[in-house]
Motif scaffolding. Structure first.
Motif, PDB file in Angstrom:
ATOM      1  N   ALA A 188       0.831  -1.205   0.000  1.00 42.20           N
ATOM      2  CA  ALA A 188       0.000   0.000   0.000  1.00 42.20           C
ATOM      3  C   ALA A 188       0.865   1.255   0.000  1.00 42.20           C
ATOM      4  N   ASP A 189       1.994   1.204   0.711  1.00 45.37           N
ATOM      5  CA  ASP A 189       2.896   2.351   0.761  1.00 45.37           C
ATOM      6  C   ASP A 189       3.478   2.645  -0.624  1.00 45.37           C
ATOM      7  N   ARG A 190       3.915   1.598  -1.328  1.00 47.21           N
ATOM      8  CA  ARG A 190       4.484   1.808  -2.670  1.00 47.21           C
ATOM      9  C   ARG A 190       3.445   2.387  -3.623  1.00 47.21           C
ATOM     10  N   ALA A 191       2.226   1.866  -3.554  1.00 49.44           N
ATOM     11  CA  ALA A 191       1.171   2.358  -4.442  1.00 49.44           C
ATOM     12  C   ALA A 191       0.832   3.816  -4.140  1.00 49.44           C
ATOM     13  N   ALA A 192       0.775   4.165  -2.852  1.00 45.54           N
ATOM     14  CA  ALA A 192       0.438   5.540  -2.480  1.00 45.54           C
ATOM     15  C   ALA A 192       1.551   6.499  -2.896  1.00 45.54           C
ATOM     16  N   LYS A 193       2.813   6.086  -2.719  1.00 49.21           N
ATOM     17  CA  LYS A 193       3.929   6.945  -3.129  1.00 49.21           C
ATOM     18  C   LYS A 193       3.929   7.159  -4.641  1.00 49.21           C
ATOM     19  N   ALA A 194       3.628   6.111  -5.388  1.00 50.78           N
ATOM     20  CA  ALA A 194       3.570   6.247  -6.842  1.00 50.78           C
ATOM     21  C   ALA A 194       2.444   7.187  -7.245  1.00 50.78           C
ATOM     22  N   ARG A 195       1.309   7.083  -6.572  1.00 48.39           N
ATOM     23  CA  ARG A 195       0.183   7.961  -6.886  1.00 48.39           C
ATOM     24  C   ARG A 195       0.535   9.413  -6.588  1.00 48.39           C
ATOM     25  N   ARG A 196       1.161   9.652  -5.430  1.00 49.36           N
ATOM     26  CA  ARG A 196       1.506  11.028  -5.076  1.00 49.36           C
ATOM     27  C   ARG A 196       2.572  11.591  -6.018  1.00 49.36           C
ATOM     28  N   ALA A 197       3.540  10.757  -6.389  1.00 51.31           N
ATOM     29  CA  ALA A 197       4.592  11.213  -7.304  1.00 51.31           C
ATOM     30  C   ALA A 197       4.017  11.597  -8.662  1.00 51.31           C
ATOM     31  N   ALA A 198       2.968  10.885  -9.071  1.00 49.79           N
ATOM     32  CA  ALA A 198       2.342  11.168 -10.361  1.00 49.79           C
ATOM     33  C   ALA A 198       1.321  12.296 -10.265  1.00 49.79           C
ATOM     34  N   GLY A 199       1.060  12.760  -9.038  1.00 51.26           N
ATOM     35  CA  GLY A 199       0.063  13.803  -8.853  1.00 51.26           C
ATOM     36  C   GLY A 199      -1.338  13.330  -9.163  1.00 51.26           C
ATOM     37  N   ASP A 200      -1.574  12.034  -8.998  1.00 53.95           N
ATOM     38  CA  ASP A 200      -2.858  11.440  -9.374  1.00 53.95           C
ATOM     39  C   ASP A 200      -3.735  11.281  -8.147  1.00 53.95           C
ATOM     40  N   ASP A 201      -4.575  12.274  -7.891  1.00 53.49           N
ATOM     41  CA  ASP A 201      -5.547  12.185  -6.809  1.00 53.49           C
ATOM     42  C   ASP A 201      -6.962  12.022  -7.337  1.00 53.49           C
ATOM     43  N   GLY A 202      -7.086  11.766  -8.619  1.00 53.52           N
ATOM     44  CA  GLY A 202      -8.420  11.643  -9.200  1.00 53.52           C
ATOM     45  C   GLY A 202      -9.182  10.436  -8.719  1.00 53.52           C
ATOM     46  N   GLY A 203      -8.444   9.419  -8.233  1.00 51.83           N
ATOM     47  CA  GLY A 203      -9.123   8.214  -7.780  1.00 51.83           C
ATOM     48  C   GLY A 203      -9.579   8.258  -6.345  1.00 51.83           C
TER      49      GLY A 203
END
Length: 213
Positions: A48-63
């Motif tokens: 979950a930590d890796r997925a959240a870091k990848a999402r934040r790095a991509a600036g993807d909060d749409g989900g």
């Protein structure tokens, strides 16, 4: 005779930022070795930590408004297991931060992610316990955010939410838990709690009307 001077209270400990807590590399394997959490829970936390870091790095909060993924559900269950068994600040703060990051203030996501485990304290009870960490404002603030999301997404009762009500009102009283951040956190908590009619009556009975102005 000279007047006695009133000692100045020491400043509160510095509160870490959400981003800095989420960047921590908590030694989960150590807690697993002490049988406080399980091996699968360590795997879920790391994933979950890796997925959240990848999402934040991509600036993807749409989900954030979408239904949680299976990895998010497993990560949230593991974070709740940490809150049940671990008391060290670094681990508790990370567990609360990761849950708050996953829930993102959404009542629907809070209900979907904060699921009780069989025979274990409810998520509300665990978060209310975090509110009592008097020397740890970060944990209080994150727990209040999560409890507020739960209140927004589910029907609570006056008894069920009583510790949260008491905490919120204390932040508006003469001895709040933080000199600058307590009042906004208390008002935000009451904004969620006042949506429920049963809880509204309990809040009024505890003198909220005299504190809010």
């Amino acid at each position: 005779a000279p007047m006695a001077t009133v000692p100045t209270p020491p400043p509160p400990p510095a509160t870490p930022s959400l981003a800095s807590v989420l960047r921590r590399d908590v030694p989960w394997e150590t807690y697993a070795g002490a049988s406080l959490i399980s091996g699968p829970e360590v795997v879920a936390l790391r994933k979950a930590d890796r997925a959240a870091k990848a999402r934040r790095a991509a600036g993807d909060d749409g989900g954030r408004a979408a239904a949680p993924t299976p990895d998010e559900v497993a990560g949230a269950a593991a974070a709740l297991a940490v809150l049940r068994a671990v008391t060290k600040d670094d681990a508790v703060q990370y567990a609360l931060a990761s849950l708050d990051d996953a829930v993102c203030g959404s009542g629907a996501r809070a209900v979907a992610l904060l699921k009780p485990a069989p025979g274990a304290p409810s998520p509300k009870a665990l978060l209310q316990r975090a509110l009592a960490r008097s020397a740890d404002w970060f944990s209080q603030e994150r727990a209040a955010s999560l409890l507020g999301a739960l209140c927004a997404g589910s029907d609570g009762g006056a008894d069920d939410d009583a510790p949260f009500v008491d905490w919120a009102l204390a932040q508006l009283g003469p001895r709040p838990n933080h000199p600058t951040r307590a009042a906004p956190a208390g008002v935000a908590a009451l904004a969620k709690l006042l949506r429920n009619r049963d809880t509204r009556a309990a809040i009024a009975a505890r003198g909220a009307a005299s504190l809010l102005p």
